[in-house]
Design a protein around this motif. Structure first.
Motif, PDB file in Angstrom:
ATOM      1  N   UNK A 101     -11.151  -6.518  -2.703  1.00  0.00           N
ATOM      2  CA  UNK A 101      -9.748  -6.631  -2.925  1.00  0.00           C
ATOM      3  C   UNK A 101      -9.393  -8.140  -2.259  1.00  0.00           C
ATOM      4  N   UNK A 102      -8.483  -8.766  -2.995  1.00  0.00           N
ATOM      5  CA  UNK A 102      -7.669  -9.964  -2.405  1.00  0.00           C
ATOM      6  C   UNK A 102      -6.501  -9.986  -2.812  1.00  0.00           C
ATOM      7  N   UNK A 103      -5.545 -10.781  -1.873  1.00  0.00           N
ATOM      8  CA  UNK A 103      -4.069 -10.711  -1.851  1.00  0.00           C
ATOM      9  C   UNK A 103      -3.754 -12.084  -2.392  1.00  0.00           C
ATOM     10  N   UNK A 104      -2.787 -11.955  -3.568  1.00  0.00           N
ATOM     11  CA  UNK A 104      -2.419 -13.148  -4.223  1.00  0.00           C
ATOM     12  C   UNK A 104      -1.168 -13.440  -3.590  1.00  0.00           C
ATOM     13  N   UNK A 105      -0.549 -14.469  -3.265  1.00  0.00           N
ATOM     14  CA  UNK A 105       0.907 -14.761  -2.906  1.00  0.00           C
ATOM     15  C   UNK A 105       1.562 -15.892  -3.733  1.00  0.00           C
ATOM     16  N   UNK A 106       2.696 -15.454  -4.177  1.00  0.00           N
ATOM     17  CA  UNK A 106       3.712 -16.437  -4.863  1.00  0.00           C
ATOM     18  C   UNK A 106       4.868 -16.554  -4.320  1.00  0.00           C
ATOM     19  N   UNK A 107       5.604 -17.779  -4.608  1.00  0.00           N
ATOM     20  CA  UNK A 107       6.941 -17.846  -4.427  1.00  0.00           C
ATOM     21  C   UNK A 107       7.570 -17.456  -5.637  1.00  0.00           C
TER      22      UNK A 107
END
Length: 135
Positions: free
Chosen positions: A69-75
């Motif tokens: 699993x990876x985490x993707x961050x968005x504004x």
């Protein structure tokens, strides 16, 4: 939610966080490779007017191995519909390479707001489509 067809990448996508006041909001999604083969993430974006984030280039990330699993961050810019009768069906699009072919994984998101007015989502529908195919 995850896709379950062994002839396509099997992914799970779920929101794991949202912070911010009046926006933009920092939203984080957990992306899991639930299949048996590695995938290489290329790009992720939230293109809908209600919940929008520019494309994020993921080509420098290592391959996502089976079970990882990876985490993707968005504004994210969040523009809730003023009229509840208007459709509000944002989605997250992942571009990835699986078994040497490029795929798009589309996660349609069910949208709500928390007590602070921040967007919260659950994955309602998840589908994968090989780039260049009509199915």
């Amino acid at each position: 939610m995850s896709s379950r067809n062994p002839n396509m990448p099997i992914m799970t996508i779920a929101q794991v966080g949202a912070t911010g006041g009046d926006g933009p909001f920092a939203m984080t999604f957990a992306v899991t490779n639930a299949g048996d083969d590695s995938v290489r993430l290329i790009e992720a974006r939230l293109p809908h007017v209600v919940l929008r984030a520019d494309a994020v280039d993921l080509t420098s990330m290592p391959a996502l191995e089976a079970g990882e699993t990876t985490e993707l961050a968005f504004d994210v810019t969040y523009q809730p519909r003023e009229d509840a009768s208007e459709p509000s069906n944002p989605f997250l699009i992942l571009r990835l390479v699986w078994r040497g072919e490029e795929w798009r994984v589309l996660a349609q998101l069910a949208l709500a707001q928390d007590e602070r007015g921040a967007p919260t989502t659950t994955t309602a529908v998840l589908s994968a489509h090989r780039v260049g195919s009509l199915s």
